[in-house]
Design an enzyme around this catalytic site. Structure first.
Site, PDB file in Angstrom:
ATOM      1  N   ASP A  69       0.866  -1.165   0.000  1.00  0.00           N
ATOM      2  CA  ASP A  69       0.000   0.000   0.000  1.00  0.00           C
ATOM      3  C   ASP A  69       0.908   1.222   0.000  1.00  0.00           C
ATOM      4  OD1 ASP A  69      -2.719   0.692  -0.194  1.00  0.00           O
ATOM      5  OD2 ASP A  69      -2.744   1.395   1.877  1.00  0.00           O
ATOM      6  N   ASP A 152       2.636  10.776 -10.245  1.00  0.00           N
ATOM      7  CA  ASP A 152       4.001  10.964 -10.748  1.00  0.00           C
ATOM      8  C   ASP A 152       4.246  12.320 -11.426  1.00  0.00           C
ATOM      9  OD1 ASP A 152       5.079   8.659  -9.747  1.00  0.00           O
ATOM     10  OD2 ASP A 152       4.947   7.507 -11.598  1.00  0.00           O
TER      11      ASP A 152
HETATM   12  P1  ITT Z   1      -3.609  -2.066  -5.328  1.00  0.00           P
HETATM   13  O1  ITT Z   1      -4.290  -1.666  -4.047  1.00  0.00           O
HETATM   14  O2  ITT Z   1      -4.406  -3.029  -6.156  1.00  0.00           O
HETATM   15  O3  ITT Z   1      -2.200  -2.536  -5.120  1.00  0.00           O
HETATM   16  P2  ITT Z   1      -3.864   0.769  -6.008  1.00  0.00           P
HETATM   17  O4  ITT Z   1      -3.590   1.517  -7.276  1.00  0.00           O
HETATM   18  O5  ITT Z   1      -5.241   0.867  -5.400  1.00  0.00           O
HETATM   19  O6  ITT Z   1      -3.457  -0.759  -6.267  1.00  0.00           O
HETATM   20  P3  ITT Z   1      -2.676   2.065  -3.665  1.00  0.00           P
HETATM   21  O7  ITT Z   1      -3.938   2.038  -2.895  1.00  0.00           O
HETATM   22  O8  ITT Z   1      -1.421   1.656  -2.972  1.00  0.00           O
HETATM   23  O9  ITT Z   1      -2.772   1.165  -4.969  1.00  0.00           O
HETATM   24  O10 ITT Z   1      -2.393   3.474  -4.340  1.00  0.00           O
HETATM   25  C1  ITT Z   1      -2.560   4.690  -3.705  1.00  0.00           C
HETATM   26  C2  ITT Z   1      -2.602   5.816  -4.686  1.00  0.00           C
HETATM   27  O11 ITT Z   1      -1.290   6.350  -4.833  1.00  0.00           O
HETATM   28  C3  ITT Z   1      -3.120   5.534  -6.088  1.00  0.00           C
HETATM   29  O12 ITT Z   1      -3.840   6.666  -6.525  1.00  0.00           O
HETATM   30  C4  ITT Z   1      -1.876   5.382  -6.903  1.00  0.00           C
HETATM   31  O13 ITT Z   1      -2.075   5.772  -8.253  1.00  0.00           O
HETATM   32  C5  ITT Z   1      -0.916   6.327  -6.188  1.00  0.00           C
HETATM   33  N1  ITT Z   1       0.444   5.832  -6.286  1.00  0.00           N
HETATM   34  C6  ITT Z   1       0.918   4.668  -5.756  1.00  0.00           C
HETATM   35  N2  ITT Z   1       2.223   4.513  -6.070  1.00  0.00           N
HETATM   36  C7  ITT Z   1       2.569   5.598  -6.812  1.00  0.00           C
HETATM   37  C8  ITT Z   1       3.759   5.994  -7.450  1.00  0.00           C
HETATM   38  O14 ITT Z   1       4.855   5.256  -7.416  1.00  0.00           O
HETATM   39  N3  ITT Z   1       3.750   7.149  -8.129  1.00  0.00           N
HETATM   40  C9  ITT Z   1       2.641   7.924  -8.184  1.00  0.00           C
HETATM   41  N4  ITT Z   1       1.474   7.615  -7.631  1.00  0.00           N
HETATM   42  C10 ITT Z   1       1.430   6.446  -6.949  1.00  0.00           C
END
Ligand code: ITT
Length: 196
Positions: A69, A152
């Site tokens: 997460d 990003d």
């Molecule tokens: P899973 O729960 O299925 O793994 P998700 O996309 O729902 O996928 P998260 O809840 O961890 O994943 O994501 C939180 C938010 O942060 C989500 O809007 C992502 O696009 C963003 N995010 C996560 N990692 C990122 C990164 O490396 N760069 C930019 N935004 C990111």
């Protein structure tokens, strides 16, 4: 080593983690494992949500697996959007709307400090382990770049001079929160497998 299921529905995460692990381990996504579930993220910490995701998939498959997460924690917003990063602008989880909301919240604010934080939850031989990775940086006042995903285009990691969305995956992985957490995961797995 045996196959490790990565409990995510985000294919960008799968690509980045495979790259970060340098194909040392056999990782398959939920989609590749034929598991079609939308795992809830009901908790108010990254740690608890990561654990929820890996436990759900472990209970479903009985296999070793991991999840992660990630949250964007903005200093001037007391750590928001944080654990709510995916749904910051609403349940549709729209990256453009999330970024617009973040820019509005920061309008006129000069403190642009922020950090991405990733928590990986690994279920290995029935026990849970967590690994954290943090990437400090700043939030831009407008989007820059076309690569990557999520927030990003708005994030410049400290020491980089350009946004994550202006970087190749390889370059992003020299700074990223996900890479740092993944390096700890890899070290753990290599030690357990005597692969050092
Ligand atoms: P899973 O729960 O299925 O793994 P998700 O996309 O729902 O996928 P998260 O809840 O961890 O994943 O994501 C939180 C938010 O942060 C989500 O809007 C992502 O696009 C963003 N995010 C996560 N990692 C990122 C990164 O490396 N760069 C930019 N935004 C990111």
């Amino acid at each position: 080593m045996d196959t490790l299921i990565f409990a995510t529905n985000n294919e960008n995460k799968v690509r980045e983690i495979r790259h970060a692990l340098n194909n040392q381990f056999h990782i398959i996504s939920l989609k590749e494992a034929g598991i079609l579930v939308d795992i809830p993220e009901p908790h108010d910490t990254l740690e608890d949500n990561a654990r929820e995701k890996s436990l759900v998939i472990h209970q479903l498959t009985g296999k070793d697996c991991f999840s992660e997460d990630t949250g964007l924690e903005v200093e001037a917003l007391d750590g928001a959007p944080g654990v709510l990063s995916a749904r910051y602008a609403g349940p549709e989880q729209d990256a453009s709307k999330n970024m617009e909301k973040l820019l509005s919240a920061l309008e006129g604010i000069t403190n642009r400090k922020a950090r991405f934080r990733t928590v990986i939850s690994l279920i290995y031989h029935g026990k849970e382990y967590q690994f954290e990775g943090i990437c400090p940086g700043v939030i831009l006042d407008k989007k820059q770049g076309e690569q990557g995903f999520g927030y990003d285009p708005l994030f410049i990691p400290d020491g980089a001079g350009k946004s994550f969305a202006d970087m190749s995956m390889e370059e992003k992985n020299t700074y990223s929160h996900r890479k740092k957490a993944t390096a700890k995961l890899a070290e753990f797995l290599m030690t357990r497998h005597g692969k050092n």
